[in-house]
Design a protein around this motif. Structure first.
Motif, PDB file in Angstrom:
ATOM      1  N   ASP A 155     -48.244  -3.036  47.208  1.00  0.00           N
ATOM      2  CA  ASP A 155     -49.368  -2.509  46.435  1.00  0.00           C
ATOM      3  C   ASP A 155     -50.049  -3.686  45.735  1.00  0.00           C
ATOM      4  O   ASP A 155     -49.684  -4.063  44.619  1.00  0.00           O
ATOM      5  CB  ASP A 155     -48.869  -1.479  45.419  1.00  0.00           C
ATOM      6  CG  ASP A 155     -50.006  -0.860  44.620  1.00  0.00           C
ATOM      7  OD1 ASP A 155     -51.177  -0.994  45.053  1.00  0.00           O
ATOM      8  OD2 ASP A 155     -49.739  -0.268  43.561  1.00  0.00           O
ATOM      9  N   SER A 157     -53.616  -5.802  44.450  1.00  0.00           N
ATOM     10  CA  SER A 157     -55.039  -5.765  44.137  1.00  0.00           C
ATOM     11  C   SER A 157     -55.757  -6.678  45.119  1.00  0.00           C
ATOM     12  O   SER A 157     -55.122  -7.489  45.814  1.00  0.00           O
ATOM     13  CB  SER A 157     -55.284  -6.239  42.706  1.00  0.00           C
ATOM     14  OG  SER A 157     -54.973  -7.630  42.596  1.00  0.00           O
ATOM     15  N   THR A 159     -57.581  -9.205  44.435  1.00  0.00           N
ATOM     16  CA  THR A 159     -57.373 -10.590  43.993  1.00  0.00           C
ATOM     17  C   THR A 159     -56.018 -11.098  44.444  1.00  0.00           C
ATOM     18  O   THR A 159     -55.884 -12.214  44.939  1.00  0.00           O
ATOM     19  CB  THR A 159     -57.478 -10.680  42.457  1.00  0.00           C
ATOM     20  OG1 THR A 159     -58.799 -10.328  42.051  1.00  0.00           O
ATOM     21  CG2 THR A 159     -57.178 -12.101  41.978  1.00  0.00           C
ATOM     22  N   GLU A 160     -54.992 -10.263  44.303  1.00  0.00           N
ATOM     23  CA  GLU A 160     -53.650 -10.653  44.737  1.00  0.00           C
ATOM     24  C   GLU A 160     -53.608 -10.839  46.245  1.00  0.00           C
ATOM     25  O   GLU A 160     -52.943 -11.752  46.748  1.00  0.00           O
ATOM     26  CB  GLU A 160     -52.633  -9.602  44.286  1.00  0.00           C
ATOM     27  CG  GLU A 160     -52.428  -9.576  42.782  1.00  0.00           C
ATOM     28  CD  GLU A 160     -51.722  -8.324  42.299  1.00  0.00           C
ATOM     29  OE1 GLU A 160     -51.297  -8.296  41.133  1.00  0.00           O
ATOM     30  OE2 GLU A 160     -51.600  -7.361  43.091  1.00  0.00           O
ATOM     31  N   ASN A 200     -51.439 -13.899  37.664  1.00  0.00           N
ATOM     32  CA  ASN A 200     -51.477 -13.320  39.001  1.00  0.00           C
ATOM     33  C   ASN A 200     -50.349 -13.838  39.882  1.00  0.00           C
ATOM     34  O   ASN A 200     -49.836 -13.095  40.726  1.00  0.00           O
ATOM     35  CB  ASN A 200     -52.832 -13.596  39.654  1.00  0.00           C
ATOM     36  CG  ASN A 200     -53.903 -12.625  39.217  1.00  0.00           C
ATOM     37  OD1 ASN A 200     -54.062 -11.545  39.796  1.00  0.00           O
ATOM     38  ND2 ASN A 200     -54.647 -12.989  38.172  1.00  0.00           N
TER      39      ASN A 200
END
Length: 227
Positions: A155, A157, A159-160, A200
């Motif tokens: 899961d 984002s 950005t990740e 992050n």
């Protein structure tokens, strides 16, 4: 390279199987459509040599089913081998999704070359359009923006995901913090706070559940490729 041969003529099936094994293919064979469908689902071959006139069905139907399926099955090479020699038969075969169409009688040498050429062209196209990146047990699907670790979807984002993509594109290579910030966040030429990167990285490490990302003090980070 795994090859499935679906041909009801026992002697011809054995002859093609032997010739292809000599070329280095891992061959599995079937003599009926039902056997062929079961082996296709079980073995997931890279290519299929398919007779059309089978005792329990039409090879055209098998070809259409394969092409209708999604994922890697849709990339399977299908070479039709048949006694149907009318132009309309060939057109039907090719429009149903076959990569090539050879009529009987035929030369085994020509069959081998035809198959090799199709596989080579498909390989070149796959290399030109990279859709996945893999490192050890981590895989990214660049078409759907999905990430997997040990077969389980992560899961992440966006950005990740972009951060992980940049790491996998530079495996075993030290990346400066500035390089990462510029690639992942600096879309409009405006840098973000350096703390954003470390936060992050921490989230990504936690979700990955491993020690892939190594901190290089005073420099940046490095993605370590795992066997």
């Amino acid at each position: 390279m795994k090859l499935l041969i679906i041909e009801d003529d026992t002697g011809l099936n054995r002859g093609i199987s032997f010739a292809m094994e000599q070329e280095g293919y891992a061959v599995v064979s079937a003599r009926t459509l039902r056997e062929g469908e079961a082996l296709f689902a079980q073995e997931k071959p890279d290519a299929v040599i398919l007779d059309l006139n089978l005792p329990d069905g039409d090879g055209l139907d098998f070809c259409k089913k394969v092409r209708q399926r999604s994922g890697t099955e849709g990339e399977t090479v299908i070479l039709m081998l048949t006694a149907r020699d009318l132009e309309t038969d060939e057109i039907m075969g090719l429009t149903s999704g076959a990569d090539d169409y050879i009529t009987k009688p035929f030369s085994v040498s020509v069959l081998k070359i035809r198959l090799q050429n199709i596989l080579r062209r498909k390989g070149e196209r796959n290399e030109a359009v990279q859709t996945t990146i893999t490192s050890g047990d981590v895989t990214l699907d660049l078409r759907t923006f999905r990430a997997f670790s040990q077969g389980e979807e992560l899961d992440l984002s966006m950005t990740e995901f972009r951060l992980l993509q940049f790491f996998l594109e530079n495996k075993n290579r030290a990346l400066l913090k500035e390089q990462i910030l510029q690639r992942v966040w600096d879309v409009d030429g405006n840098y973000v706070e350096e703390n954003t990167l470390s936060v992050n990285i921490s989230r990504l490490r936690r979700k990955l559940g491993g020690d892939h990302i190594r901190t290089i003090q005073g420099i940046g980070y490095l993605w370590e490729e795992k066997a």
